[in-house]
Design an enzyme around this catalytic site. Structure first.
Site, short mmCIF file in Angstrom:
data_model
loop_
_atom_site.label_atom_id
_atom_site.label_comp_id
_atom_site.label_asym_id
_atom_site.label_seq_id
_atom_site.Cartn_x
_atom_site.Cartn_y
_atom_site.Cartn_z
N ARG A 140 -4.88 0.99 -8.38
CA ARG A 140 -4.76 -0.23 -7.66
C ARG A 140 -4.76 -0.19 -6.25
NH1 ARG A 140 -1.50 -2.73 -12.01
NH2 ARG A 140 -1.07 -1.28 -13.59
N ASP B 3 -0.98 -5.24 -6.01
CA ASP B 3 -0.75 -4.29 -6.98
C ASP B 3 -1.08 -4.30 -8.46
OD1 ASP B 3 1.71 -6.11 -6.71
OD2 ASP B 3 2.25 -5.38 -8.54
N ASN B 4 -1.83 -5.77 -8.40
CA ASN B 4 -2.58 -6.30 -9.78
C ASN B 4 -4.05 -6.16 -9.55
OD1 ASN B 4 0.00 -6.55 -11.09
ND2 ASN B 4 0.13 -8.60 -10.58
#
EC number: 2.7.7.-
Length: 494
Positions: free
Chosen positions: A188, A261-262
């Site tokens: 990510r 982080d996604n």
């Protein structure tokens, strides 16, 4: 002590494994084994398409050892499981260290696919949580992963969901489940942010080199940015992300929690939580009940993606070495997104080639739809059926402003006047799905599964794997959402 699963109790999935990400070393991950669930596991849903992608044998589900292994109750032969560390921005605020809080990587297959168990227990990055996933969120992720693949949108895949009667506690007591996720990489933006923020440039460079060499090798031979491979890498990620966002917007997909982080470094849709496919077309729709500010509203997604890329650019700056070059590497997003979005929308209109006035045609119909919150998926499918020879009335019936829609439909017809209608209809039927994973359909499958009836999960999966097909007898899955669907609240715990 090595955790390598060589003992006789290990399950053999029939896959060969290689080091992959684990070769980067202990600075990037922590070795650990999944935590077994106390109750016997059972199959909830599985994807034969994902199994074929992995190269699993035809009888892969027949072994009790496989069921136990994919729930985390038994080691997988040849694997050395681990969880990775990353950081990130959440809702626009730096959140510091995060990491795989409930996802444990089994490893990478020789075919180049990482296999991960989501909900398999605590890791050093669980931040006080239990490391578990619940049945409802696991079913949603499983179905949407495969649905997005069926729609042709880049995504992580889901091999299966296994369930257990073990209780976990969220807003209410629920039962535990594990999703087996599959992707070329789960890296990510946040992995890069982690090492950049802590000024660990050696690890940052090692990570970037690993990703470039594995997934973006052309960046090594680029002449762009004076041969700066890291800037070329940033540009390539920007372009993949732009193309992904164009597909989201065209199909009416709202992710709900686009934290850095996604965000996948490969431009994949990742981390299905409070997502939603639009029912009525509302550009400002917020699908995540936790998103009180509307940061991740549907119409904000392209801007948020660019903001997230800017965070990635900042993280890569120690490697790129020049802020102006880093900013320049992001510029392609501003051209790729609108180009790809208009291309997708033209396809939805049956237009294979661009022409002057197409943008006005696209904007015009979206404005009409937004004014009355016309059902997004049903409108496009009915328009496709009209182009295929059907009556225009089913499309017109979606609008109260008949005069406004009729004026648009006239412009649409004039644009097609000199074009082969059959080819246009074929393009539209291939671009406008009949079936999407609406919230109420997912909820019905979840409620049935909670009573150990998994047939609704299997039925939905079959439709979502081929969403452009008619599937005679399944029209109930393509209809308007019931009134109660608007009361479904999905949040980050979903």
């Amino acid at each position: 002590m090595s955790l390598l699963a060589e003992d006789t109790a290990a399950a053999d999935l029939g896959l060969r494994w290689k080091p992959g990400f684990r070769a980067l070393g202990p600075a990037f991950l922590t070795e650990l084994r999944p935590t077994p669930l106390p109750d016997p596991p059972y199959w909830v849903g599985h994807s034969e398409a994902a199994a074929r992608l992995l190269g699993l044998p035809a009888d892969w589900r027949q072994s009790e050892g496989t069921l136990a292994a994919l729930t985390g109750n038994l080691p997988v032969a040849g694997t050395l499981p681990f969880a990775t560390v990353y950081s990130g921005h959440q809702f626009g605020v730096w959140a510091g260290q995060l990491g795989d809080g409930r996802a444990i990587m089994l490893g990478e297959t020789e075919g180049g696919l990482e296999v991960q168990l989501k909900g398999a227990g605590r890791t050093p990055y669980s931040r006080g949580a239990d490391g578990r996933a619940v049945l409802r969120s696991s079913i949603r992720e499983f179905l949407c992963s495969e649905a997005m693949h069926g729609l042709g949108i880049p995504t992580t895949r889901a091999l299966c969901v296994t369930g257990s009667d073990a209780r976990v506690y969220r807003e209410m007591p629920e039962t535990a489940a594990v999703v087996t996720r599959v992707a070329p990489s789960f890296i990510r933006f946040g992995h890069f942010e982690h090492f950049s923020a802590s000024q660990r440039d050696a690890e940052l460079r090692a990570l970037a080199d690993y990703v470039i060499d594995r997934y973006y090798p052309d960046c090594r031979s680029t002449s762009r940015f004076n041969g700066n491979a890291y800037a070329a890498f940033l540009e390539a990620v920007s372009e993949r992300t732009a193309a992904l966002l164009a597909q989201w917007q065209a199909v009416g997909f709202c992710h709900g929690v686009m934290n850095t982080d996604n965000m996948s470094i490969l431009g994949l849709t990742i981390d299905y939580g409070p997502f939603q496919f639009l029912d009525g077309f509302d550009p400002r729709h917020i699908c995540n009940h936790s998103d009180t500010s509307g940061r991740y509203a549907f119409n904000q997604q392209p801007n948020v993606a660019y903001w997230n890329l800017f965070c990635l650019a900042q993280a890569l700056l120690p490697l790129i070495g020049d802020q102006e070059i880093a900013v320049a590497a992001l510029e392609s997003y501003k051209t790729v997104f609108p180009r790809e979005f208009e291309s997708r929308m033209r396809a939805k209109l049956g237009l294979a080639e661009p022409a002057e006035g197409d943008r006005a045609l696209i904007e015009g119909v979206l404005k009409l739809m937004a004014a009355e919150k016309v059902d997004y998926t049903i409108f496009w499918r009915r328009l496709s059926q009209h182009m295929a020879g059907g009556n225009a009335e089913p499309v017109r019936d979606l609008f109260l402003d008949r005069a406004g829609f009729d004026a648009w439909l006239l412009s649409f017809s004039e644009r097609h006047a000199q074009l082969p209608r059959a080819q246009a209809a074929d393009l539209m039927l291939r671009s406008n799905p009949k079936y999407v994973l609406r919230n109420h359909l997912g909820q019905q499958a979840i409620e049935a599964a909670s009573q150990k009836d998994f047939s609704a999960v299997a039925t939905l999966l079959a439709l979502l794997e081929t969403p452009f097909e008619e599937h005679p007898g399944a029209d109930a899955y393509a209809g308007f959402p019931p009134d109660w669907a608007s009361t479904i609240e999905i949040s980050c715990s979903s």
